[in-house]
Design an enzyme around this catalytic site. Structure first.
Site, PDB file in Angstrom:
ATOM      1  CE1 TYR A  33       0.947  -0.184   4.472  1.00 49.99           C
ATOM      2  CE2 TYR A  33      -0.177   1.929   4.378  1.00 49.99           C
ATOM      3  CZ  TYR A  33       0.641   1.038   5.048  1.00 49.99           C
ATOM      4  OH  TYR A  33       1.146   1.377   6.275  1.00 49.99           O
ATOM      5  NE  ARG A  52       6.929   3.962   0.629  1.00 51.85           N
ATOM      6  CZ  ARG A  52       6.632   4.771   1.644  1.00 51.85           C
ATOM      7  NH1 ARG A  52       7.555   5.060   2.556  1.00 51.85           N
ATOM      8  NH2 ARG A  52       5.432   5.293   1.749  1.00 51.85           N
ATOM      9  NE  ARG A 101      -5.942 -19.745   4.044  1.00 47.75           N
ATOM     10  CZ  ARG A 101      -5.198 -20.609   4.746  1.00 47.75           C
ATOM     11  NH1 ARG A 101      -5.347 -21.907   4.581  1.00 47.75           N
ATOM     12  NH2 ARG A 101      -4.316 -20.165   5.628  1.00 47.75           N
ATOM     13  CE  LYS A 150       3.056   3.137   3.235  1.00 48.42           C
ATOM     14  NZ  LYS A 150       3.153   3.237   4.682  1.00 48.42           N
ATOM     15  CD  GLU A 182       9.470   1.799  10.835  1.00 47.26           C
ATOM     16  OE1 GLU A 182       9.409   2.738  10.027  1.00 47.26           O
ATOM     17  OE2 GLU A 182       9.422   0.605  10.481  1.00 47.26           O
TER      18      GLU A 182
END
Ligand code: PDD
Length: 286
Positions: A33, A52, A101, A150, A182
Site C-alpha cells: 500500500y 516506493r 486459498r 510497505k 520507528e
C-alpha cells in the site's frame, strides 16, 4: 456523503466496490500500500510514493496493474470527484483473487487487485497535535523482518497504537536490540545539540518518503544529520524529538515513556522542519 472510490479500473460509489473473499490481501495480507497526502487539492511527493510502490511490488514478485502516469491520473481524478482539499489517498495492490486459498502464489496471469480511496481531513496541515506535541510509549518491535516493504500486514502496529491508547498516550516507538526502529506508522527522530538523529535505512524500517524529504531539507538548511540507531534512554535525554509520515508531516514528540523532553512543548527544530516541509511540499505538489 458517499465517496467515489477506484477498483480495478472503475470509479464506483464506495458501497458498490466489492472484492472477492479469495483475495490474497484479505486471506494472507499479500498486498502492498501507499498513503499520499493532499494539500490544497494537490498531491504531496507523488513521485516518491510511486517509486516506493514499484519497489515494494518488485520485492514481492508482484506485478503492477497500472503505469505511473495512469496512476497519477487516478489519484487526481479521485481528488476531483471527492472534492478533497486536505486529506490522504490510500492505495492498495494485492496479488489478486485466485479461485481458492493456497499458500503457493496464484498463476502469473491472475490479475492483481487495485483499490484507491480518499480520506477527507480538513485542517490536516494546521493540526492541533502539532502545536501540543505527542506523547509516546516504547514497545518491543515484534514485526516481521522486511519492514522496508510497505505491506498491509499492520496488525502489530495496530496493537501498538492500542497499547499507547490504553496508557493514555498518542503512539508507540518500537525497540529492537536496544535501539528504536520507528514509530508504529512513522519514522522517529531525536535532536541533541542541534544534530538530528534518526535510524539508518535497512530492512528494519520503512524508508519513509517524508523522511527522505525532511532529511534533504535539513541538510539544505545546514542542519547536522546523523543516521543511526538510538536508545530510549538517549531519546529521553534529548533536547527534542519528532516523527514524520505522509499523514502527520513533521510532528513534535514531547514525552517518551513518561519522561518529558525539554519544557514539554514542541522544540524549535521540529517546528522549523515542519514549516519548511509544508512550504516546500506545497510548492512541489502536483
Ligand atoms: N505510514 N514507518 C512506518 C512503519 C509507516 O507505516 C510509515 C507510513 C512511515 C512513514 O513513511 P512515509 O513518510 O512514506 O509516509 C514510516 C502511513 C502513513 C500509514 O500507514 O498510514
Amino acid at each position: 456523503m458517499s465517496r467515489t472510490v477506484y477498483l480495478n479500473g472503475d470509479y464506483l460509489p464506495e458501497a458498490e466496490a466489492k472484492v472477492s473473499i479469495f483475495d490474497r490481501g484479505f486471506l494472507m495480507a499479500d498486498g502492498v500500500y501507499e498513503v499520499t497526502s493532499v494539500l490544497g487539492g494537490k498531491l504531496i511527493d507523488f513521485a516518491g510514493h510511486a517509486a516506493r510502490l514499484e519497489r515494494s511490488l518488485s520485492e514481492l514478485d508482484m506485478r503492477s496493474p497500472i503505469g505511473t502516469g495512469a496512476l497519477l491520473e487516478v489519484h487526481r481524478e479521485l481528488v476531483r470527484l471527492n472534492d478533497i482539499d486536505e486529506g490522504m489517498i490510500y492505495l492498495q495492490i494485492t496479488r489478486g483473487a485466485p479461485d481458492d486459498r493456497d499458500f503457493v502464489y496464484p498463476p502469473e496471469d491472475t490479475p492483481p487487485t487495485i483499490v484507491l480511496f480518499t480520506q477527507n481531513k480538513p485542517g490536516l496541515a494546521d493540526s492541533p497535535a502539532a502545536k501540543r506535541g505527542m506523547k509516546v510509549i516504547s514497545i518491543p518491535d515484534e514485526r516481521w523482518g522486511r519492514r522496508d516493504i510497505k505491506t498491509v500486514q499492520l496488525l502489530y502496529p495496530s496493537m501498538g497504537k492500542m497499547m499507547a491508547k490504553a496508557a493514555g498516550k498518542d503512539d508507540a516507538w518500537m525497540v529492537e536490540d536496544g535501539a528504536v526502529t520507528e514509530g508504529t506508522s512513522n519514522n522517529a527522530y531525536i535532536v541533541k545539540d542541534n544534530t538530528i538523529i534518526t535510524r539508518n535505512l535497512g530492512n528494519e524500517i520503512l524508508h519513509g518518503i517524508t523522511r527522505a524529504a525532511v532529511l534533504r531539507f535539513a541538510r539544505e538548511a545546514q542542519m547536522q544529520v546523523e543516521e543511526r540507531g538510538f536508545t530510549i534512554k538517549e531519546a529521553q535525554a534529548a533536547d527534542e524529538a519528532f516523527i514524520t509520515s505522509a499523514s502527520t508531516f513533521v510532528m513534535p514528540v514531547v514525552e517518551i515513556d513518561d519522561a518529558t523532553l525539554g519544557d514539554g512543548t514542541p522544540g524549535p527544530v521540529a517546528r522549523r522542519l515542519r514549516e519548511i516541509y509544508l512550504d516546500e511540499s506545497r510548492k512541489a505538489a502536483v
